[in-house]
Design a protein around this motif. Structure first.
Motif, PDB file in Angstrom:
ATOM      1  N   TYR A  98      -9.430  -0.099 -23.852  1.00 39.35           N
ATOM      2  CA  TYR A  98      -9.689   1.211 -23.233  1.00 39.35           C
ATOM      3  C   TYR A  98      -8.411   2.057 -23.170  1.00 39.35           C
ATOM      4  O   TYR A  98      -8.367   3.193 -23.635  1.00 39.35           O
ATOM      5  CB  TYR A  98     -10.263   1.004 -21.822  1.00 39.35           C
ATOM      6  N   LYS A 115       5.047   1.181  -6.531  1.00 37.45           N
ATOM      7  CA  LYS A 115       3.680   1.686  -6.452  1.00 37.45           C
ATOM      8  C   LYS A 115       3.625   2.668  -5.295  1.00 37.45           C
ATOM      9  O   LYS A 115       3.801   2.298  -4.129  1.00 37.45           O
ATOM     10  CB  LYS A 115       2.722   0.516  -6.188  1.00 37.45           C
ATOM     11  N   LYS A 170     -10.082   8.753  -1.069  1.00 36.45           N
ATOM     12  CA  LYS A 170      -8.975   8.213  -0.265  1.00 36.45           C
ATOM     13  C   LYS A 170      -8.878   8.989   1.056  1.00 36.45           C
ATOM     14  O   LYS A 170      -8.945  10.220   1.055  1.00 36.45           O
ATOM     15  CB  LYS A 170      -7.652   8.321  -1.042  1.00 36.45           C
ATOM     16  N   GLU A 205       2.995   3.711 -10.689  1.00 38.23           N
ATOM     17  CA  GLU A 205       2.404   2.372 -10.651  1.00 38.23           C
ATOM     18  C   GLU A 205       3.383   1.355 -11.211  1.00 38.23           C
ATOM     19  O   GLU A 205       4.159   1.676 -12.112  1.00 38.23           O
ATOM     20  CB  GLU A 205       1.149   2.323 -11.517  1.00 38.23           C
ATOM     21  N   LYS A 226       2.800   4.115 -15.723  1.00 41.50           N
ATOM     22  CA  LYS A 226       2.673   2.668 -15.514  1.00 41.50           C
ATOM     23  C   LYS A 226       4.059   2.050 -15.651  1.00 41.50           C
ATOM     24  O   LYS A 226       4.953   2.605 -16.272  1.00 41.50           O
ATOM     25  CB  LYS A 226       1.750   2.074 -16.565  1.00 41.50           C
ATOM     26  N   LYS A 249     -15.351   7.886 -13.853  1.00 42.57           N
ATOM     27  CA  LYS A 249     -14.546   8.452 -14.914  1.00 42.57           C
ATOM     28  C   LYS A 249     -14.205   7.373 -15.962  1.00 42.57           C
ATOM     29  O   LYS A 249     -14.235   6.195 -15.609  1.00 42.57           O
ATOM     30  CB  LYS A 249     -13.280   9.090 -14.348  1.00 42.57           C
ATOM     31  N   ASP A 270      -6.373   8.726 -18.400  1.00 46.58           N
ATOM     32  CA  ASP A 270      -6.645   7.715 -17.391  1.00 46.58           C
ATOM     33  C   ASP A 270      -6.344   8.238 -15.975  1.00 46.58           C
ATOM     34  O   ASP A 270      -7.045   7.913 -15.026  1.00 46.58           O
ATOM     35  CB  ASP A 270      -5.796   6.470 -17.683  1.00 46.58           C
ATOM     36  N   HIS A 324      -7.494  12.183 -11.659  1.00 47.04           N
ATOM     37  CA  HIS A 324      -6.906  11.975 -10.328  1.00 47.04           C
ATOM     38  C   HIS A 324      -5.811  13.005  -9.997  1.00 47.04           C
ATOM     39  O   HIS A 324      -5.775  13.555  -8.905  1.00 47.04           O
ATOM     40  CB  HIS A 324      -6.270  10.588 -10.230  1.00 47.04           C
ATOM     41  N   ARG A 361      -6.569  -4.290 -20.276  1.00 50.07           N
ATOM     42  CA  ARG A 361      -7.425  -3.151 -20.608  1.00 50.07           C
ATOM     43  C   ARG A 361      -6.994  -2.440 -21.889  1.00 50.07           C
ATOM     44  O   ARG A 361      -7.230  -1.244 -22.055  1.00 50.07           O
ATOM     45  CB  ARG A 361      -7.387  -2.154 -19.450  1.00 50.07           C
ATOM     46  N   HIS A 369     -12.123   8.148  -7.682  1.00 48.84           N
ATOM     47  CA  HIS A 369     -11.894   7.436  -6.417  1.00 48.84           C
ATOM     48  C   HIS A 369     -10.744   8.040  -5.608  1.00 48.84           C
ATOM     49  O   HIS A 369     -10.659   7.825  -4.404  1.00 48.84           O
ATOM     50  CB  HIS A 369     -11.728   5.929  -6.641  1.00 48.84           C
ATOM     51  N   TYR A 370      -9.896   8.848  -6.239  1.00 47.09           N
ATOM     52  CA  TYR A 370      -8.843   9.508  -5.455  1.00 47.09           C
ATOM     53  C   TYR A 370      -9.446  10.457  -4.410  1.00 47.09           C
ATOM     54  O   TYR A 370      -8.871  10.659  -3.350  1.00 47.09           O
ATOM     55  CB  TYR A 370      -7.866  10.260  -6.378  1.00 47.09           C
TER      56      TYR A 370
HETATM   57  C1  BG6 Z   1      -7.701   4.095 -12.136  1.00 49.30           C
HETATM   58  C2  BG6 Z   1      -7.000   3.924 -13.441  1.00 49.30           C
HETATM   59  O1  BG6 Z   1      -8.601   5.161 -12.186  1.00 49.30           O
HETATM   60  O2  BG6 Z   1      -6.736   4.329 -11.112  1.00 49.30           O
HETATM   61  C3  BG6 Z   1      -5.988   2.798 -13.386  1.00 49.30           C
HETATM   62  O3  BG6 Z   1      -7.950   3.666 -14.461  1.00 49.30           O
HETATM   63  C4  BG6 Z   1      -5.048   3.001 -12.222  1.00 49.30           C
HETATM   64  O4  BG6 Z   1      -5.258   2.688 -14.583  1.00 49.30           O
HETATM   65  C5  BG6 Z   1      -5.808   3.274 -10.929  1.00 49.30           C
HETATM   66  O5  BG6 Z   1      -4.275   1.820 -12.080  1.00 49.30           O
HETATM   67  C6  BG6 Z   1      -4.864   3.663  -9.812  1.00 49.30           C
HETATM   68  O6  BG6 Z   1      -5.570   3.763  -8.615  1.00 49.30           O
HETATM   69  P1  BG6 Z   1      -4.871   3.538  -7.199  1.00 49.30           P
HETATM   70  O7  BG6 Z   1      -5.950   3.804  -6.209  1.00 49.30           O
HETATM   71  O8  BG6 Z   1      -4.362   2.130  -7.195  1.00 49.30           O
HETATM   72  O9  BG6 Z   1      -3.727   4.517  -7.139  1.00 49.30           O
END
Ligand code: BG6
Length: 477
Positions: free
Chosen positions: A227, A346, A184, A217, A341, A150, A236, A241, A224, A180-181
């Protein structure tokens, strides 16, 4: 597992170092890579194979979750690695690449199964896919797959255009879109865990009062700016996600049948999501940007003072949303999502709150990261939580896959050709469709931008979003 050649665009980049090499190494250690496996790393810089391998080794030492102790194992792993110089715009470089790949395939005596992993900026996706196609790299006798990360587009129109271009080179079945979520462990096992949790606690799913999904987060924009200042939290995190978490949760409840295909179910969820109109976006969406503040005892600057960000930037670093799924089961259950952010902690977490008559609320909590687990908790409600006794949490189950990185699972799935936990085009398109009125409202400044102090839980308007319905965000201590 079938033999394969992993063709990695962006082999000297950050994602490759942090995620892809450590994941491949872990798969190698766990004996989950094909026995005949070869990796061709591509980049613009001239590098010898040796330097490339030693850079990869360095990234394993820094980022691998298994300790890189056994020099022999690392050496064996790195034997599969080759480097090749390529300028993504130069067609002749792809012709040379084809030769290199064919020579390796011949040397190893393997079928030309090729996985093209684009670990590069999205602005290169179309060019690379077209050049792969035109150079004949993809017209081999084996399979070909395209893996991309993405963001898939910048809005609905550009996402459709990108997809159309990709489809000229690859069929939908050959495109693996990484979110990537979805890799998990807690997300993959959400259904199974929720069902066992629900039956253990004898809670009926129709008693659900509300759902909240948070991905908070502490990090800021980091390096970045280029972007992020064009993406914002909405592109993002939210469009991908967060909506994926919503889809995964709602397809699993109340009683998903195992035979139903995930992609089809997710599409159904997105189709029943009540659409927004850009004129009433501000009623359902809170848009925020971090100001200066304190995180874990340290002072941090506000977003517009970050390097590379213009002082007048109106970019969003926080979003909270109220959503409604219009199907008979969910229609009375508000779903709240927030992500931002520079928040206080986190954590990625889902809280399912049950209806109850008294002051005690039953909660089912799915911790997705950094801790993993599913818990039941009986809690006192109310905003003044400082004088509330810490409630007892009982852990119902936890994942067997704990600690596993999402990239290990996703790369392995792509190698074996299992698309279950990749984002399918239909749901990506439906997500952009749902998000588009918000993008329009932001662009036309129909939604106020609220500044929140770094180290908080976001603007207080995000609290009011829930208070209107008689709820509050859980665990904002
Ligand atoms: C990414 C974003 O896809 O996911 C980042 O581009 C973000 O900005 C990150 O920090 C968060 O991923 P995770 O796995 O740390 O929750």
């Amino acid at each position: 597992m079938e033999p394969a050649t992993f063709v990695l665009f962006g082999a000297t980049g950050d994602l490759a170092k942090r995620k892809i090499y450590p994941a491949l190494f872990q798969l190698f250690v766990d004996q989950k890579l094909p026995s005949s496996f070869s990796l061709i790393g591509l980049g613009r810089r001239e590098l010898s194979h040796e330097t490339f391998r030693s850079n990869v080794e360095q990234s394993l030492i820094t980022f691998s979750r298994s300790e890189v102790k056994d020099a022999d194992v690392v050496k064996k792993f790195l034997r599969a690695f080759r480097y090749h110089v390529l300028d993504v715009d130069r067609k002749e470089d792809y012709t040379k690449l084809l030769q290199v790949i064919e020579e390796r395939e011949e040397e190893l005596n393997i079928t030309p199964n090729r996985m093209f992993y684009l670990s590069v900026g999205p602005e290169f996706f179309e060019t690379i896919a077209a050049n792969i196609h035109e150079s004949g790299l993809g017209s081999a006798n084996g399979w070909k797959r395209l893996v991309i990360e993405k963001p898939f587009g910048h809005d609905l129109v550009s996402a459709r255009k990108l997809n159309h271009k990709l489809n000229q080179a690859f069929d939908e079945a050959e495109i693996y879109r990484i979110d990537h979520y979805l890799g998990k462990p807690m997300v993959q096992q959400m259904g199974q865990l929720l069902h066992s949790a629900l039956s253990e606690q004898d809670l009926r799913t129709r008693d659900i009062a509300s759902i909240q999904i948070s991905a908070n987060e502490t990090l800021g924009v980091e390096e970045r700016a280029g972007y992020y200042d064009h993406a914002g939290a909405i592109r993002d995190m939210f469009q991908n996600h967060m909506l994926q978490l919503l889809m995964m949760l709602t397809i699993e409840l109340p009683n998903r049948s195992a035979v139903e295909e995930v992609g089809k179910l997710k599409r159904k969820v997105m189709k029943t999501l009540k659409p927004l109109n850009k004129m009433d976006v501000s009623h359902h969406i809170v848009r925020g940007q971090y100001g200066a503040g304190e995180i874990k005892g340290g002072q941090v600057v506000g977003y517009t003072d970050e390097p590379g960000i213009a002082l007048e930037s109106q970019n969003d670093t926080f979003i909270a949303a109220r959503l409604q799924v219009n199907d008979p089961f969910w229609k009375d259950t508000p779903i709240y999502i927030r992500t931002g952010k520079r928040l206080k902690e986190k954590v990625t977490r889902i809280v399912i709150e049950y209806k109850s008559r008294g002051p005690l609320k039953d909660l089912l909590i799915v911790e997705i990261g950094p801790n993993e687990g599913i818990f039941f908790q009986r809690s006192q409600s109310g905003q003044e939580r400082s004088d509330i006794e810490m409630p007892v949490r009982s852990q119902l189950s936890f994942t067997k896959e704990g600690g596993k990185d999402a990239y290990e699972t996703l790369i392995h799935d792509a190698l074996i050709g299992d698309k279950t936990y990749f984002a399918h085009w239909d749901e990506v398109e439906l997500s952009w469709e749902w998000v588009q009125p918000i993008l329009d409202a932001y662009r036309e400044n129909l939604t106020p931008l609220h500044i929140y102090p770094a180290g908080s839980y976001g603007p207080h308007e995000a609290d009011e979003l829930l208070e209107r319905d008689g709820f509050h965000w859980w665990f904002d201590f």
